[in-house]
Design a protein around this motif. Sequence first.
Motif, short mmCIF file in Angstrom:
data_model
loop_
_atom_site.label_atom_id
_atom_site.label_comp_id
_atom_site.label_asym_id
_atom_site.label_seq_id
_atom_site.Cartn_x
_atom_site.Cartn_y
_atom_site.Cartn_z
N SER A 54 51.65 50.07 37.67
CA SER A 54 51.82 48.76 37.55
C SER A 54 51.08 48.64 36.11
O SER A 54 50.24 49.16 35.77
CB SER A 54 51.11 47.91 38.45
OG SER A 54 51.45 48.12 39.88
N SER A 63 45.12 38.25 34.97
CA SER A 63 45.26 38.35 36.42
C SER A 63 44.80 39.65 36.93
O SER A 63 44.21 39.26 38.01
CB SER A 63 46.94 38.47 36.63
OG SER A 63 47.72 37.48 36.11
N LEU A 64 44.60 40.53 36.33
CA LEU A 64 43.87 41.82 36.84
C LEU A 64 42.69 41.59 36.88
O LEU A 64 41.84 41.76 38.13
CB LEU A 64 44.18 42.88 36.03
CG LEU A 64 43.50 44.27 36.56
CD1 LEU A 64 43.90 44.70 38.08
CD2 LEU A 64 43.82 45.36 35.68
N PHE A 67 41.95 39.04 39.65
CA PHE A 67 41.90 39.88 41.01
C PHE A 67 40.94 40.83 41.49
O PHE A 67 40.23 40.65 42.51
CB PHE A 67 43.27 40.44 41.08
CG PHE A 67 43.30 41.67 42.34
CD1 PHE A 67 43.63 40.98 43.46
CD2 PHE A 67 42.84 42.85 42.23
CE1 PHE A 67 43.81 41.69 44.50
CE2 PHE A 67 42.99 43.53 43.46
CZ PHE A 67 43.45 43.11 44.43
N GLN A 68 40.46 41.78 40.44
CA GLN A 68 39.37 42.57 40.93
C GLN A 68 38.23 41.85 40.86
O GLN A 68 37.20 42.38 41.98
CB GLN A 68 39.39 43.68 40.02
CG GLN A 68 39.26 43.57 38.53
CD GLN A 68 38.79 44.72 37.76
OE1 GLN A 68 39.57 45.70 38.09
NE2 GLN A 68 38.41 44.84 36.54
N LEU A 71 37.88 40.01 44.16
CA LEU A 71 38.09 40.88 45.43
C LEU A 71 36.55 41.48 45.54
O LEU A 71 36.13 41.51 46.82
CB LEU A 71 39.02 42.01 45.42
CG LEU A 71 39.17 42.92 46.43
CD1 LEU A 71 39.50 42.20 47.74
CD2 LEU A 71 40.05 44.17 46.23
N ALA A 151 42.68 46.28 48.05
CA ALA A 151 43.06 46.07 47.07
C ALA A 151 44.50 46.64 46.85
O ALA A 151 45.31 46.24 45.75
CB ALA A 151 42.16 46.78 45.95
N SER A 153 47.60 46.13 48.30
CA SER A 153 48.50 45.51 48.28
C SER A 153 48.88 44.78 47.07
O SER A 153 50.24 44.60 46.66
CB SER A 153 48.82 44.58 49.47
OG SER A 153 47.64 43.90 49.29
N PHE A 154 47.81 44.47 46.30
CA PHE A 154 48.09 43.79 44.88
C PHE A 154 48.74 44.71 44.11
O PHE A 154 49.57 44.21 43.19
CB PHE A 154 46.77 43.42 44.35
CG PHE A 154 46.84 42.77 42.96
CD1 PHE A 154 47.09 41.38 43.09
CD2 PHE A 154 46.40 43.36 41.84
CE1 PHE A 154 47.18 40.60 42.02
CE2 PHE A 154 46.58 42.64 40.52
CZ PHE A 154 47.09 41.37 40.70
#
Length: 193
Positions: A54, A63-64, A67-68, A71, A151, A153-154
């Motif tokens: 990706s 976004s990354l 997300f990280q 999480l 992580a 599935s993202f």
Amino acid sequence: MNPDLFNVLARNRRSVFPDQFEPGKKVDDAVIHEIMINAVWAPNHGRAEPWQFSVFTGDGLKSLADFQSELYKKEAGDQFKEITYNKLQRQPLKASHIIAVGMKRTTTKNIPEIEDIEAVACAVQNIYLSVTAYGLGGYWTTGGVTYIEKAKSFFGLGEKDRLLGFFYIGHVAIPSTGATRLPMEEKVKWVNY
Ligand SMILES: Cc1cc2nc3c(=O)[nH]c(=O)nc-3n(C[C@H](O)[C@H](O)[C@H](O)COP(=O)(O)O)c2cc1C
């Protein structure tokens, strides 16, 4: 083909870390496109092509980062450290592009898991060499959320697949220096008898 040129490329390839990137300077998407074609030409057993990448860029980097870091916050429990959270937020924004490196487990053929992982590592080396050939910088990190199950599935990865890390790419402001290797002779045994 020119072996002398390739020798220079292979021996001068260096990891270049985010703090060495030129802040805010984007790599052309067309260059990343070519680099990813090189990635998928890596060797792989049984034509499994077990990679799943990706590419994050532009707003995707935020976004990354979101997300990280979120999480990590959810999963860290007592181990939570503000400094790690902030690093997970900030680090992606230093890159031009980040490639999440995934291994899609081969299920249709009898390929050992390690060979799917090895094939993806070959693809990452193609990325490393391509980045160097384009005069760009980058490195493979297995930090952050790489080994957090949730992580996966993202990045479009399932239970049997693996997230193998992130390849950061940017323009080089500060080149890497001081790399060393042991003499090849210490690692290579010739058998000719
Ligand atoms: C599988 C793998 C995982 C890596 N993970 C990290 C990492 O999490 N953090 C990091 O700073 N560098 C990481 N690296 C990059 C190494 O630090 C780097 O390759 C090493 O220092 C040798 O430098 P060179 O790439 O310039 O030859 C990783 C490299 C590999 C092959």
